[in-house]
Design a protein around this motif. Structure first.
Motif, mmCIF file in Angstrom:
data_model
loop_
_atom_site.group_PDB
_atom_site.id
_atom_site.type_symbol
_atom_site.label_atom_id
_atom_site.label_comp_id
_atom_site.label_asym_id
_atom_site.label_seq_id
_atom_site.Cartn_x
_atom_site.Cartn_y
_atom_site.Cartn_z
ATOM 1 N N PHE A 101 0.825 -1.195 0.000
ATOM 2 C CA PHE A 101 0.000 0.000 0.000
ATOM 3 C C PHE A 101 0.863 1.251 0.000
ATOM 4 N N TRP A 102 0.266 2.338 -0.487
ATOM 5 C CA TRP A 102 0.954 3.623 -0.474
ATOM 6 C C TRP A 102 1.143 4.129 0.949
ATOM 7 N N TYR A 139 -7.294 0.223 7.555
ATOM 8 C CA TYR A 139 -7.718 -0.275 6.250
ATOM 9 C C TYR A 139 -9.225 -0.510 6.219
ATOM 10 N N THR A 161 -10.951 2.963 6.014
ATOM 11 C CA THR A 161 -10.879 3.577 4.685
ATOM 12 C C THR A 161 -11.724 2.813 3.668
ATOM 13 N N PHE A 185 -5.736 2.133 -2.495
ATOM 14 C CA PHE A 185 -4.389 2.619 -2.164
ATOM 15 C C PHE A 185 -3.306 1.562 -2.335
ATOM 16 N N LEU A 241 -1.290 6.687 -6.956
ATOM 17 C CA LEU A 241 -2.047 7.232 -5.823
ATOM 18 C C LEU A 241 -3.025 8.310 -6.270
ATOM 19 N N THR A 300 -6.279 7.040 -7.980
ATOM 20 C CA THR A 300 -7.325 6.570 -7.076
ATOM 21 C C THR A 300 -8.078 7.743 -6.454
#
Length: 107
Positions: free
Chosen positions: A5-6, A14, A17, A70, A76, A79
């Motif tokens: 993930f970024w 997680y 989000t 992400f 990034l 998205t």
């Protein structure tokens, strides 16, 4: 399948989000359905116009925007930009329709 993930997410972060992303997609879908239900003359037309939108939103969002949220597989800003574009388009449609209804009410 494990993703990189970024951001350094905890499991709780997680989940939060992902829930927020799901709510955003649901609100966008609701705004699109409100817009098209105001335009449609009958239920058949409404169903015919909403089926492609549901298929498109389901295909794009379930895999890409919610499932791989992400992940470094996607840029990034792509998205985040996709979420912002979906929100902007649905909001513009609703504002446009509200202005048309105000104009009709005045006449």
């Amino acid at each position: 399948m494990a993703f990189e993930f970024w951001f350094d997410f905890t499991f709780e972060g997680y989940i939060i989000t992902t829930v927020i992303a799901t709510y955003i997609v649901a609100i966008v879908a609701a705004l699109f359905s409100v817009f098209f239900s105001r335009i449609a003359q009958n239920y058949i037309t409404l169903i015919g116009s909403l089926v492609p939108i549901v298929v498109l939103l389901s295909y794009c969002t379930l895999k890409y925007l919610v499932g791989e949220l992400f992940a470094i597989l996607h840029p990034l800003m792509l998205t985040i930009g996709t979420f912002l574009v979906l929100i902007a388009i649905s909001t513009i449609f609703i504002i446009y329709r509200m202005k048309q209804e105000k104009l009709v009410d005045l006449i």
